[in-house]
Enzyme design. Structure first.
Site, PDB file in Angstrom:
ATOM      1  N   ARG A   1       0.821  -1.216   0.000  1.00  0.00           N
ATOM      2  CA  ARG A   1       0.000   0.000   0.000  1.00  0.00           C
ATOM      3  C   ARG A   1       0.848   1.257   0.000  1.00  0.00           C
ATOM      4  O   ARG A   1       0.346   2.337  -0.294  1.00  0.00           O
ATOM      5  CB  ARG A   1      -0.928   0.017   1.224  1.00  0.00           C
ATOM      6  CG  ARG A   1      -2.120  -0.883   1.085  1.00  0.00           C
ATOM      7  CD  ARG A   1      -3.262  -0.462   1.971  1.00  0.00           C
ATOM      8  NE  ARG A   1      -2.876  -0.313   3.365  1.00  0.00           N
ATOM      9  CZ  ARG A   1      -3.749  -0.037   4.330  1.00  0.00           C
ATOM     10  NH1 ARG A   1      -5.014   0.116   4.046  1.00  0.00           N
ATOM     11  NH2 ARG A   1      -3.341   0.081   5.575  1.00  0.00           N
TER      12      ARG A   1
ATOM     13  N   LYS B   1      -2.648   5.743   1.368  1.00  0.00           N
ATOM     14  CA  LYS B   1      -3.766   5.102   0.689  1.00  0.00           C
ATOM     15  C   LYS B   1      -4.972   6.038   0.682  1.00  0.00           C
ATOM     16  O   LYS B   1      -5.623   6.260  -0.345  1.00  0.00           O
ATOM     17  CB  LYS B   1      -4.101   3.790   1.395  1.00  0.00           C
ATOM     18  CG  LYS B   1      -5.256   2.915   0.916  1.00  0.00           C
ATOM     19  CD  LYS B   1      -6.026   3.331  -0.277  1.00  0.00           C
ATOM     20  CE  LYS B   1      -7.109   2.425  -0.701  1.00  0.00           C
ATOM     21  NZ  LYS B   1      -8.381   3.097  -0.888  1.00  0.00           N
TER      22      LYS B   1
ATOM     23  N   VAL C   1     -10.280   0.089  -3.538  1.00  0.00           N
ATOM     24  CA  VAL C   1      -9.449  -1.106  -3.351  1.00  0.00           C
ATOM     25  C   VAL C   1      -8.418  -0.915  -2.242  1.00  0.00           C
ATOM     26  O   VAL C   1      -8.155   0.197  -1.798  1.00  0.00           O
ATOM     27  CB  VAL C   1      -8.740  -1.499  -4.667  1.00  0.00           C
ATOM     28  CG1 VAL C   1      -9.763  -1.786  -5.752  1.00  0.00           C
ATOM     29  CG2 VAL C   1      -7.791  -0.399  -5.131  1.00  0.00           C
ATOM     30  N   GLU C   2      -7.831  -2.018  -1.811  1.00  0.00           N
ATOM     31  CA  GLU C   2      -6.793  -2.059  -0.772  1.00  0.00           C
ATOM     32  C   GLU C   2      -7.239  -1.371   0.515  1.00  0.00           C
ATOM     33  O   GLU C   2      -6.469  -0.666   1.172  1.00  0.00           O
ATOM     34  CB  GLU C   2      -5.475  -1.446  -1.279  1.00  0.00           C
ATOM     35  CG  GLU C   2      -4.803  -2.283  -2.358  1.00  0.00           C
ATOM     36  CD  GLU C   2      -3.400  -1.829  -2.676  1.00  0.00           C
ATOM     37  OE1 GLU C   2      -2.829  -1.049  -1.889  1.00  0.00           O
ATOM     38  OE2 GLU C   2      -2.864  -2.244  -3.712  1.00  0.00           O
ATOM     39  N   GLY C   3      -8.497  -1.539   0.877  1.00  0.00           N
ATOM     40  CA  GLY C   3      -9.043  -0.922   2.082  1.00  0.00           C
ATOM     41  C   GLY C   3      -9.850   0.295   1.711  1.00  0.00           C
ATOM     42  O   GLY C   3      -9.302   1.330   1.342  1.00  0.00           O
TER      43      GLY C   3
END
Length: 835
Positions: A375, A453, A497-499
């Site tokens: 991330r 992020k 995405v990715e959290g």
């Protein structure tokens, strides 16, 4: 005088955070001197000595303190603390603490920031950027990728494999490129300037996926088997984590593996029978190697007494019987491969577990460790690329596009949007560089990765929206000429995405930050629950009273820095550092102390309930985030040698970050549930009220100027972006016109002055508001005749006019071919329907 000296000593010790023992020594000295200087005696002196005894008891570690105070406090804490699950513990222990810990301390040591090496590409990495990366960008035509092929072309796929793009993080001994985290990020960023679909295709194998997990946890046999094939593209990897019922709550995945005996290559072996159903898996439709996260169970106790063994990660060749993959999702208007996979009772030996049988149940720790790395690279790079594309394309467009015979970039409304683009791009790139530098020092920046992020992808949202506002119709009309539309429509993918961003802001940034970065909170919780009660008491005593001393330190430090607006803080003394930068270090130091104070009171009063007060947690996370982003900009400025052309970018970025911190703190105080505490904290933190404002109009004008002219500031903003001057290239068309307009600028001024003075007589049909482009050749001929410009300057003007005319055009499709051109899949479907 005695009492004034005592007060000054207390303030000095508190401001600098002196240890409890030093407090005891100094206060004891004052007490011994009190009869001599104040005449205090008898009962009053006895009371002072009793008070000193209490202070000494609190300040000095001793068996007496542990017996009288700590043993009682630890019992209270044990009864009120919620139990921490193994999953939560592993998530908290996943990352390392770095500069984020300094910001949480309230007294950051600037040398720990400024002494970090400047991230830089090696000669080999730079050659890769200038060679294969540029070549992929030239080969990729994003309109055709998205609208015609719905995929990268076979030639691009093969080139990516041949040149090692899928093995950037893999060591050379396995055939990889072994690039730094900074190089990995910069490659992804440059590719994203051309095509988000291409960038995502490259970034996934190099971030969270089989290669990353194998490097850290794989057996030597697994590394030797898979890493060379991943490096050369023989294997295309994907990693399957998300299921229809478990997204953000990844620990709740229902996918399972059952330990059992089965047949494998003609032999009966102990293995696992896997059943899963996953979606949103990038590269899954074309993957040959599937990484899978699932929960392992041992109902027959073939491995031991425990039945539920925990989250586990395994490698599965996709040609294994029972593995289903190949179906695709279409994420908005991006066409990177993304789809589903499922399997039922797929049997595999235990050596398919990443790390082997010893790593059964350790999958969650493996994932969160690797996620803190991945991330930090992928989405921050992609977001920064959007900023660089917007800066380059829209800045140039604002210079060449005129309304009322004035470049639109000179209108104040457009200046505001340009400043937003340039300033946020500088912040994103600064944070990207600082965090990648941490990776290259072997750190696992869990909290900074969460900050990037959320904030880089949110900044991307604001930057591209501003770019679309300026480009207007040029950004709205889709076609091969439009370089913004696909970026704009892809923004929600990065947000999701990715959290998901909502979760990342409201829970992860501050929740993980408080546990990882706070010097005492996790130690207090851990020691209170220690089964070895004697050791737990010792550890808790040190942590609790250290925390108590921190309250005193932060209360005094935050109040004094608030009253002085940071002037009491001594900024770093780096060679060449301008006064402006030193002042921003003082402001950041002030807010670090005040955030730390607010954080400690929030944790003490709200305790475990804070994680359910997501709005407060989100605002506290914003404080930490903008402290990190602002100091990243100061580090960037330092690394670049305090270049004069970067000064305005730094000022805008710091003014923006300081204002955001101020408003986040006000948000916490205005909504703090215990109002008397909020009133006291407001007096300590903002004794003279709000003092920071958003960047002013003059600063916005300076940022816009940087984006409208070739200069070091513009070069910094678009460094490592893919660039082209080819007038037939979507990226190069506007840049080509921009450079030609700049080259012809002096000649244009001469003609304009001559027209205003009446030296050039315009044809009657030209006496309208503005100057029609059809009249310009006539003007230029007249200007040459009157020696106002030279023939060479006339050529420059004519070339600039032609380039501008081409650059402002949008794509047009024949009406009878419109649907077939833009929606071939729909047309095929319509043609297949019965009449």
């Amino acid at each position: 005088m005695f009492y004034a000296a005592l007060i000054l000593a207390v303030l000095f010790m508190g401001y600098h955070g002196w240890s409890g023992i030093l407090w005891t020594v100094v206060l004891g000295g004052f007490l011994l001197a009190a009869p001599m200087f104040t005449g205090v005696a008898g009962t009053s002196l006895l009371c002072l000595w009793i008070g000193f005894g209490v202070v000494a008891l609190l300040c000095i570690p001793s068996p007496v303190r542990r017996l009288l105070l700590t043993s009682w406090i630890i019992k209270l804490v044990r009864n009120t603390l919620p139990n921490m699950s193994q999953t939560e513990r592993e998530a908290l222990e996943a990352g390392t603490v770095s500069w984020d810990g300094e910001l949480f301390s309230g007294a950051p040591d600037w040398s720990k920031l400024l002494d970090r090496p400047k991230p830089a590409l090696t000669e080999e990495e730079q050659a890769f950027m200038d060679g294969p990366v540029d070549e992929v960008c030239r080969m990729t035509k994003d309109w055709e990728v998205v609208e015609t092929h719905r995929d990268l072309t076979p030639e691009v796929w093969q080139y990516l494999k041949d040149k090692g793009f899928f093995g950037m993080i893999i060591p050379k001994k396995y055939g990889g490129l072994e690039f730094s985290g900074y190089a990995h990020s910069t490659v992804v960023m440059k590719l994203a300037c051309r095509s988000i679909s291409t960038a995502v295709t490259v970034m996934v194998p190099n971030s969270l996926g089989p290669a990353e997990l194998l490097l850290h946890y794989g057996t030597e046999e697994q590394k030797d088997e898979y890493l060379p094939k991943l490096a050369n593209g023989e294997h295309i990897p994907c990693f399957a984590l998300t299921s229809p019922v478990a997204g953000s709550d990844a620990g709740a995945i229902p996918d399972k593996g059952i330990i059992c005996k089965g047949k494998w290559k003609g032999k009966t072996v102990v293995g696992m029978k896997l059943t899963w159903n996953k979606r949103y898996i990038t590269l899954c439709p074309v993957a040959t190697l599937l990484g899978l996260a699932f929960k392992m169970y041992d109902p027959e106790h073939l491995l031991g007494d425990q039945e539920e063994l925990g989250i586990t990660c395994a490698l599965i060749p996709t040609d294994t019987k029972g593995v289903h993959h190949g179906d695709r999702h279409r994420p908005l208007n991006a066409v990177f491969m993304n789809g589903t996979t499922h399997g039922e009772d797929v049997f595999l030996p235990l050596d398919h577990i990443i790390g082997g049988p010893d790593y059964i149940g350790k999958g969650w720790k493996m994932l969160v460790n690797c996620l803190s790395v991945g991330r930090s690279v992928s989405l921050p790079a992609l977001s920064t690329a959007a900023g660089k594309v917007s800066t380059m394309h829209v800045g140039a467009y604002s210079r060449i596009r005129k309304q009322f015979n004035v470049p639109i970039g000179q209108f104040e409304g457009v200046e505001e949007a340009l400043a937003n683009i340039g300033g946020l791009t500088y912040i994103m790139d600064s944070a990207r560089k600082l965090t990648c530098g941490m990776l290259d020092l072997g750190e696992k920046p869990a909290v900074p990765s969460a900050i990037l992020k959320y904030h880089n992808t949110e900044a991307m949202r604001h930057v591209v929206a501003s770019a679309m506002d300026i480009a207007a119709g040029r950004g709205v009309i889709r076609g091969p000429r439009n370089v913004l539309a696909n970026v704009y429509t892809s923004i929600p993918i990065a947000i999701t995405v990715e959290g998901a961003n909502i979760l990342t802001r409201s829970l992860i940034i501050y929740g993980q930050g408080a546990m990882l970065c706070h010097p005492y909170v996790f130690k207090e919780m851990d020691s209170a629950k220690n089964p070895d009660q004697a050791q737990g008491l010792l550890d808790f005593d040190a942590a609790f009273f250290g925390h108590l001393g921190r309250y005193v330190h932060l209360s005094i430090r935050a109040t004094l820095l608030g009253l002085s607006r940071g002037l009491l803080h001594r900024p770093p003394d780096a060679p060449g550092m301008p006064k402006m930068a030193k002042r921003y270090y003082q402001h950041m130091a002030r807010f670090s102390a005040q955030f730390a104070l607010l954080s400690d009171f929030s944790l003490a009063i709200l305790g475990g309930s804070l994680k359910f007060r997501e709005k407060l947690s989100g605002r506290l996370g914003d404080c930490l985030s903008y402290l990190y982003l602002g100091t990243a900009c100061l580090k960037h400025y330092h690394d670049d040698g305090y270049m004069e052309d970067h000064k305005d970018l730094v000022e805008w970025s710091l003014e923006y970050c300081l204002y955001q911190i101020q408003e986040a703190i006000y948000g916490v105080l205005n909504n703090f549930p215990v109002r008397p505490v909020a009133w006291i904290l407001r007096l300590m933190i903002f004794p003279i009220g709000r003092t920071y404002n958003e960047p002013d109009d003059y600063l916005e004008k300076d940022i816009a100027r940087i984006m409208l002219e070739p200069c070091d500031g513009r070069e910094e903003l678009i460094s490592h972006a893919y660039r082209s001057n080819d007038p037939k290239d979507p990226t190069g068309r506007v840049e080509n016109a921009f450079l030609k307009v700049i080259a012809a600028a002096e000649a244009e001024k001469k003609v304009s002055r001559a027209v205003k003075k009446g030296l050039i007589e315009l044809p009657s049909h030209g006496k309208v508001r503005g100057i029609n482009m059809e009249m310009q050749p006539i003007m230029y001929d007249e200007a040459v005749k009157q020696n106002i410009i030279t023939a060479e300057e006339k050529t420059l003007l004519a070339e600039a006019d032609d380039a501008v005319w081409d650059a402002i055009q949008v794509d047009i499709f024949r009406t009878d071919k419109f649907a077939e051109t833009l929606m071939p899949e729909v047309c095929k479907l319509d043609n297949a329907l019965p009449n």
